[in-house]
Scaffold this active site. Structure first.
Site, PDB file in Angstrom:
ATOM      1  N   ALA A 157     -26.633 -84.712  11.029  1.00 35.26           N
ATOM      2  CA  ALA A 157     -26.909 -84.968  12.451  1.00 35.26           C
ATOM      3  C   ALA A 157     -25.622 -84.862  13.260  1.00 35.26           C
ATOM      4  CB  ALA A 157     -27.532 -86.359  12.615  1.00 35.26           C
ATOM      5  N   GLY A 195     -26.524 -79.997  14.051  1.00 36.64           N
ATOM      6  CA  GLY A 195     -27.851 -80.500  13.678  1.00 36.64           C
ATOM      7  C   GLY A 195     -28.559 -81.196  14.829  1.00 36.64           C
ATOM      8  N   VAL A 247     -24.827 -79.684   7.212  1.00 42.90           N
ATOM      9  CA  VAL A 247     -23.747 -80.623   6.897  1.00 42.90           C
ATOM     10  C   VAL A 247     -22.404 -79.948   7.157  1.00 42.90           C
ATOM     11  CG1 VAL A 247     -25.130 -81.869   5.204  1.00 42.90           C
ATOM     12  CG2 VAL A 247     -23.680 -79.971   4.450  1.00 42.90           C
ATOM     13  N   ASN A 248     -21.352 -80.756   7.168  1.00 41.04           N
ATOM     14  CA  ASN A 248     -20.025 -80.206   7.423  1.00 41.04           C
ATOM     15  C   ASN A 248     -19.518 -79.402   6.232  1.00 41.04           C
ATOM     16  OD1 ASN A 248     -20.399 -82.901   6.630  1.00 41.04           O
ATOM     17  ND2 ASN A 248     -18.221 -83.354   6.809  1.00 41.04           N
ATOM     18  N   PRO A 252     -15.934 -78.365   5.778  1.00 44.47           N
ATOM     19  CA  PRO A 252     -14.533 -78.253   6.242  1.00 44.47           C
ATOM     20  C   PRO A 252     -13.678 -77.429   5.301  1.00 44.47           C
ATOM     21  CG  PRO A 252     -14.922 -80.397   5.216  1.00 44.47           C
ATOM     22  CD  PRO A 252     -16.239 -79.686   5.229  1.00 44.47           C
ATOM     23  N   GLU A 299     -25.464 -70.733  13.132  1.00 49.15           N
ATOM     24  CA  GLU A 299     -25.541 -71.178  14.525  1.00 49.15           C
ATOM     25  C   GLU A 299     -24.346 -70.626  15.306  1.00 49.15           C
ATOM     26  OE1 GLU A 299     -28.016 -72.691  16.213  1.00 49.15           O
ATOM     27  OE2 GLU A 299     -26.628 -72.034  17.768  1.00 49.15           O
ATOM     28  N   ALA A 336     -14.387 -64.712  13.675  1.00 50.78           N
ATOM     29  CA  ALA A 336     -13.111 -64.024  13.479  1.00 50.78           C
ATOM     30  C   ALA A 336     -12.838 -63.071  14.660  1.00 50.78           C
ATOM     31  CB  ALA A 336     -13.123 -63.260  12.159  1.00 50.78           C
ATOM     32  N   CYS A 384     -13.982 -74.790  14.182  1.00 50.30           N
ATOM     33  CA  CYS A 384     -14.454 -73.671  13.357  1.00 50.30           C
ATOM     34  C   CYS A 384     -13.580 -72.422  13.299  1.00 50.30           C
ATOM     35  CB  CYS A 384     -15.866 -73.306  13.782  1.00 50.30           C
ATOM     36  SG  CYS A 384     -17.016 -74.641  13.391  1.00 50.30           S
ATOM     37  N   PHE A 385     -12.933 -72.036  14.391  1.00 49.84           N
ATOM     38  CA  PHE A 385     -12.232 -70.737  14.353  1.00 49.84           C
ATOM     39  C   PHE A 385     -11.250 -70.658  13.186  1.00 49.84           C
ATOM     40  CE2 PHE A 385     -12.661 -69.170  19.051  1.00 49.84           C
ATOM     41  CZ  PHE A 385     -13.989 -68.858  18.796  1.00 49.84           C
TER      42      PHE A 385
HETATM   43  P1  NAD Z   1     -20.376 -82.526  11.828  1.00 45.60           P
HETATM   44  O1  NAD Z   1     -19.278 -83.016  10.959  1.00 45.60           O
HETATM   45  O2  NAD Z   1     -20.402 -82.895  13.270  1.00 45.60           O
HETATM   46  O3  NAD Z   1     -21.783 -82.988  11.217  1.00 45.60           O
HETATM   47  C1  NAD Z   1     -22.113 -82.881   9.866  1.00 45.60           C
HETATM   48  C2  NAD Z   1     -22.939 -84.114   9.476  1.00 45.60           C
HETATM   49  O4  NAD Z   1     -23.433 -83.944   8.145  1.00 45.60           O
HETATM   50  C3  NAD Z   1     -22.152 -85.427   9.480  1.00 45.60           C
HETATM   51  O5  NAD Z   1     -22.738 -86.335  10.386  1.00 45.60           O
HETATM   52  C4  NAD Z   1     -22.234 -85.915   8.011  1.00 45.60           C
HETATM   53  O6  NAD Z   1     -22.334 -87.325   7.909  1.00 45.60           O
HETATM   54  C5  NAD Z   1     -23.502 -85.239   7.546  1.00 45.60           C
HETATM   55  N1  NAD Z   1     -23.608 -85.130   6.086  1.00 45.60           N
HETATM   56  C6  NAD Z   1     -22.671 -84.732   5.192  1.00 45.60           C
HETATM   57  N2  NAD Z   1     -23.163 -84.779   3.944  1.00 45.60           N
HETATM   58  C7  NAD Z   1     -24.455 -85.224   4.037  1.00 45.60           C
HETATM   59  C8  NAD Z   1     -25.490 -85.467   3.101  1.00 45.60           C
HETATM   60  N3  NAD Z   1     -25.305 -85.267   1.796  1.00 45.60           N
HETATM   61  N4  NAD Z   1     -26.682 -85.916   3.559  1.00 45.60           N
HETATM   62  C9  NAD Z   1     -26.881 -86.142   4.878  1.00 45.60           C
HETATM   63  N5  NAD Z   1     -25.940 -85.898   5.815  1.00 45.60           N
HETATM   64  C10 NAD Z   1     -24.742 -85.447   5.415  1.00 45.60           C
HETATM   65  O7  NAD Z   1     -20.384 -80.936  11.662  1.00 45.60           O
HETATM   66  P2  NAD Z   1     -20.900 -79.842  12.721  1.00 45.60           P
HETATM   67  O8  NAD Z   1     -19.837 -79.588  13.735  1.00 45.60           O
HETATM   68  O9  NAD Z   1     -22.280 -80.170  13.154  1.00 45.60           O
HETATM   69  O10 NAD Z   1     -20.930 -78.556  11.791  1.00 45.60           O
HETATM   70  C11 NAD Z   1     -21.897 -78.383  10.777  1.00 45.60           C
HETATM   71  C12 NAD Z   1     -21.822 -76.941  10.287  1.00 45.60           C
HETATM   72  O11 NAD Z   1     -22.156 -76.062  11.374  1.00 45.60           O
HETATM   73  C13 NAD Z   1     -20.449 -76.509   9.802  1.00 45.60           C
HETATM   74  O12 NAD Z   1     -20.620 -75.637   8.723  1.00 45.60           O
HETATM   75  C14 NAD Z   1     -19.874 -75.755  10.974  1.00 45.60           C
HETATM   76  O13 NAD Z   1     -18.957 -74.758  10.568  1.00 45.60           O
HETATM   77  C15 NAD Z   1     -21.106 -75.116  11.589  1.00 45.60           C
HETATM   78  N6  NAD Z   1     -21.016 -74.824  13.027  1.00 45.60           N
HETATM   79  C16 NAD Z   1     -20.466 -75.743  13.884  1.00 45.60           C
HETATM   80  C17 NAD Z   1     -20.444 -75.483  15.253  1.00 45.60           C
HETATM   81  C18 NAD Z   1     -19.844 -76.462  16.243  1.00 45.60           C
HETATM   82  O14 NAD Z   1     -19.793 -76.145  17.414  1.00 45.60           O
HETATM   83  N7  NAD Z   1     -19.408 -77.631  15.845  1.00 45.60           N
HETATM   84  C19 NAD Z   1     -21.011 -74.306  15.754  1.00 45.60           C
HETATM   85  C20 NAD Z   1     -21.581 -73.409  14.844  1.00 45.60           C
HETATM   86  C21 NAD Z   1     -21.588 -73.684  13.484  1.00 45.60           C
HETATM   87  C1  UGA Z   2     -16.892 -71.147  18.837  1.00 46.88           C
HETATM   88  C2  UGA Z   2     -17.768 -69.925  19.120  1.00 46.88           C
HETATM   89  O1  UGA Z   2     -17.598 -69.546  20.503  1.00 46.88           O
HETATM   90  C3  UGA Z   2     -19.237 -70.207  18.832  1.00 46.88           C
HETATM   91  O2  UGA Z   2     -19.990 -69.017  19.002  1.00 46.88           O
HETATM   92  C4  UGA Z   2     -19.371 -70.711  17.387  1.00 46.88           C
HETATM   93  O3  UGA Z   2     -20.717 -71.038  17.109  1.00 46.88           O
HETATM   94  C5  UGA Z   2     -18.503 -71.929  17.196  1.00 46.88           C
HETATM   95  O4  UGA Z   2     -17.122 -71.580  17.501  1.00 46.88           O
HETATM   96  C6  UGA Z   2     -18.510 -72.431  15.790  1.00 46.88           C
HETATM   97  O5  UGA Z   2     -18.797 -71.708  14.867  1.00 46.88           O
HETATM   98  O6  UGA Z   2     -18.160 -73.604  15.677  1.00 46.88           O
HETATM   99  P1  UGA Z   2     -16.315 -73.396  20.140  1.00 46.88           P
HETATM  100  O7  UGA Z   2     -15.210 -73.503  19.146  1.00 46.88           O
HETATM  101  O8  UGA Z   2     -17.196 -74.558  20.370  1.00 46.88           O
HETATM  102  O9  UGA Z   2     -17.275 -72.170  19.759  1.00 46.88           O
HETATM  103  O10 UGA Z   2     -15.703 -73.029  21.575  1.00 46.88           O
HETATM  104  P2  UGA Z   2     -15.142 -71.676  22.232  1.00 46.88           P
HETATM  105  O11 UGA Z   2     -15.673 -71.595  23.603  1.00 46.88           O
HETATM  106  O12 UGA Z   2     -15.345 -70.503  21.371  1.00 46.88           O
HETATM  107  O13 UGA Z   2     -13.589 -71.972  22.347  1.00 46.88           O
HETATM  108  C7  UGA Z   2     -12.764 -72.043  21.201  1.00 46.88           C
HETATM  109  C8  UGA Z   2     -11.316 -72.191  21.615  1.00 46.88           C
HETATM  110  O14 UGA Z   2     -10.821 -70.979  22.184  1.00 46.88           O
HETATM  111  C9  UGA Z   2     -11.091 -73.278  22.681  1.00 46.88           C
HETATM  112  O15 UGA Z   2      -9.905 -73.979  22.375  1.00 46.88           O
HETATM  113  C10 UGA Z   2     -10.933 -72.481  23.958  1.00 46.88           C
HETATM  114  O16 UGA Z   2     -10.199 -73.143  24.932  1.00 46.88           O
HETATM  115  C11 UGA Z   2     -10.203 -71.244  23.440  1.00 46.88           C
HETATM  116  N1  UGA Z   2     -10.343 -70.034  24.282  1.00 46.88           N
HETATM  117  C12 UGA Z   2     -11.578 -69.506  24.508  1.00 46.88           C
HETATM  118  C13 UGA Z   2      -9.212 -69.437  24.808  1.00 46.88           C
HETATM  119  O17 UGA Z   2      -8.073 -69.900  24.606  1.00 46.88           O
HETATM  120  N2  UGA Z   2      -9.366 -68.290  25.579  1.00 46.88           N
HETATM  121  C14 UGA Z   2     -10.575 -67.733  25.811  1.00 46.88           C
HETATM  122  O18 UGA Z   2     -10.633 -66.684  26.502  1.00 46.88           O
HETATM  123  C15 UGA Z   2     -11.710 -68.363  25.265  1.00 46.88           C
END
Ligand code: NAD
Ligand code: UGA
Length: 455
Positions: free
Chosen positions: A9, A13, A86-87, A89, A157, A221, A272-273
């Site tokens: 969550a 999620g 889930v995360n 990392p 996502e 990337a 993530c980046f």
């Molecule tokens: P997050 O750390 O915010 O959330 C992950 C959750 O999973 C945590 O609350 C944790 O307690 C829970 N968890 C871990 N193990 C568990 C288990 N065994 N059962 C139940 N819950 C469990 O992570 P997030 O930012 O939501 O990212 C999740 C995934 O999505 C990652 O792989 C990330 O790379 C990807 N992603 C993130 C973003 C973003 O903007 N944050 C965007 C696109 C993709």
């Molecule tokens: C990024 C991607 O944009 C999402 O598509 C992807 O789902 C997500 O990662 C992920 O996999 O977690 P996010 O990291 O939330 O999203 O935010 P962005 O808007 O991409 O910005 C990333 C970083 O780049 C920030 O620090 C932002 O300030 C910086 N940035 C962005 C720049 O320095 N210059 C730009 O022109 C754009």
């Protein structure tokens, strides 16, 4: 009634499931997590993450067809489709430390799904994972007792933080990777039907599982690479009097290149980046593709160079010493409109400043709690101040690290009057009116542009 479960969550999620619940009122959506405090927060009006529009979205379905719970086992038993979010990392120990994805949480969920399933399930990889992770998941799910059939799909996502609700409502594409078997195609179609409640069919893309997994890493990337590319040129602009915004505009008007994601900055942050590029690098290395790995690793190297370059420039402009000088860092979140500070460039900037013995004070409208945690080891070498005017009072310099809208409209005359002279401003986001600041009396140092100095 169909039941969708999401394990995890977090930032992905929670919002994703809230959108599915809103758009599919005939589907029961359950989000589970092992973190009881997080689940409690989702059930309250103090959500665990800050995201514009998310409160309303959750409230619209909460306890109608959207439920948050800590009962993972029950959730699995009830579900037809299970998203795993889930995360994942970067692994910080053993083989691949500092690069590979840490798949321990992921594997644990696979085993939990296996242990608690009594009927066929579609298991959806929502987390970002190394290519071919689905294969490992399938092996775990199909080991031992084979009475239940699991079909694993990849559905990465692409939402960005700060715009999660908008991105979920109107995604550029929804990617669904599946196997080219009858059950695989049926599972892809079932998941496509969920999204088709609000996403036009021509934006729902189906591919193989491996292409889908790789596309997610590739998309991040490419996005990060654009930022590192423009940031690399920002250094050259500062030497040659070219203006990086003009260059970005001219380059971006080529339809083949496109104008977005070309804003030079102090560096990219976010959870993530860096993680996903290093994951890609590790994957390439493990297949013996050294040149490919080196190519992508340079994107991260350039980002760290840019963060350090920002501080080095501050030191050099301020007569080669910042020791004992109060420096107000405006913004700590990795981007505006989020309280998230994961991998924020402000972390490295602050640590560098503290190493140089600057009296560093951080201000941010949403991220100070996280800042305190990120920099806990620095103790009282760093201060936190929610009010930007108080942070700036008595400072030698301001360093803008996050492009919060409110920083654009601060009363800079008042701030200037409260600062030590000569007063400096380092705009790591190129988001302020540099000419106006210079006229007030500031010495202004943008990224990739000629500095405006009275000295
Ligand atoms: P997050 O750390 O915010 O959330 C992950 C959750 O999973 C945590 O609350 C944790 O307690 C829970 N968890 C871990 N193990 C568990 C288990 N065994 N059962 C139940 N819950 C469990 O992570 P997030 O930012 O939501 O990212 C999740 C995934 O999505 C990652 O792989 C990330 O790379 C990807 N992603 C993130 C973003 C973003 O903007 N944050 C965007 C696109 C993709
Ligand atoms: C990024 C991607 O944009 C999402 O598509 C992807 O789902 C997500 O990662 C992920 O996999 O977690 P996010 O990291 O939330 O999203 O935010 P962005 O808007 O991409 O910005 C990333 C970083 O780049 C920030 O620090 C932002 O300030 C910086 N940035 C962005 C720049 O320095 N210059 C730009 O022109 C754009």
């Amino acid at each position: 009634m169909k039941t969708i479960l999401c394990i995890g969550a977090g930032y992905v999620g929670g919002p994703t499931m809230a959108m599915i619940a809103r758009k599919c009122p005939g589907t029961r959506v359950i989000v589970v997590d092992i973190d009881a405090a997080r689940i409690k927060a989702w059930q309250s009006d103090q959500l665990p993450i800050y995201e514009p529009g998310l409160g309303e979205l959750v409230q619209a379905s909460l306890n109608k067809n959207l439920f948050f719970s800590t009962d993972v086992a029950q959730g699995i038993r009830d579900a037809d489709i299970i998203f795993v979010s889930v995360n994942t990392p970067t692994k910080m120990f053993g083989q691949g430390a500092g690069r590979a994805a840490d798949l321990q949480y992921w594997e644990k969920t696979a085993r939990e799904i296996k242990a608690n399933s009594t009927s066929d399930k579609i298991v959806v990889e929502k987390s970002t994972l190394p290519v071919r992770t689905a294969e490992a998941m399938e092996r775990i799910l199909h080991s031992g007792n084979k009475t239940v059939h699991f079909e694993v799909l990849s559905n990465p996502e692409f939402l960005a933080e700060g715009t999660a609700v908008k991105d979920l409502e109107n995604p550029d594409r929804v990617l669904i990777g599946g196997h080219a078997t009858d059950t695989g195609r049926r599972a892809q179609a079932a998941l496509a039907d969920v999204y088709a409640h609000w996403v036009p069919r021509n934006r729902i893309l189906t591919t193989s599982v491996w292409s889908s997994e790789l596309s997610k890493l590739a998309a991040n990337a490419f996005l990060a690479q654009r930022i590192s590319s423009i940031n690399s040129l920002s250094a050259l602009c500062e030497r040659t009097e070219a203006d990086v915004s003009e260059v970005a505009r001219a380059v971006g008007m080529d339809a083949r290149i496109g104008s977005r994601f070309l804003n030079a900055s102090v560096g990219f942050g976010g959870s993530c980046f860096k993680k996903d590029i290093l994951n890609l690098v590790y994957l390439c290395q493990s297949y013996g593709l050294t040149e490919v790995a080196d190519y992508w690793e340079q994107v991260v190297t350039m980002n760290e160079y840019q963060e350090d370059r920002f501080v080095r420039k501050m030191i050099s402009a301020m007569f080669n010493t910042v020791a004992g000088k109060r420096i107000a860092v405006l913004g700590f979140a990795f981007k505006a409109d989020t309280g998230d500070t994961r991998e924020s460039p402000a972390i490295r900037v602050c640590r560098f400043l503290v190493d140089e013995r600057a009296a560093t004070v951080v201000t941010d409208p949403k991220a100070l709690d996280n800042a305190r945690k990120d920099l806990a080891d620095l103790g009282d070498k760093i201060a936190y101040e929610p009010d930007p005017y108080k942070a700036a009072a008595g400072a030698h310099a301001l360093a803008v690290a996050t492009d919060w809208e409110e920083y654009k409209t601060l009363d800079y005359r008042k701030i200037y009057a409260s600062m030590v002279k000569p007063a400096f401003i380092f705009d790591g986001r190129n988001c302020l009116n540099h000419k106006e600041l210079f006229e007030i009396g500031f010495n202004v140092y943008p990224i990739g542009k000629v500095s405006l100095s009275h000295l």
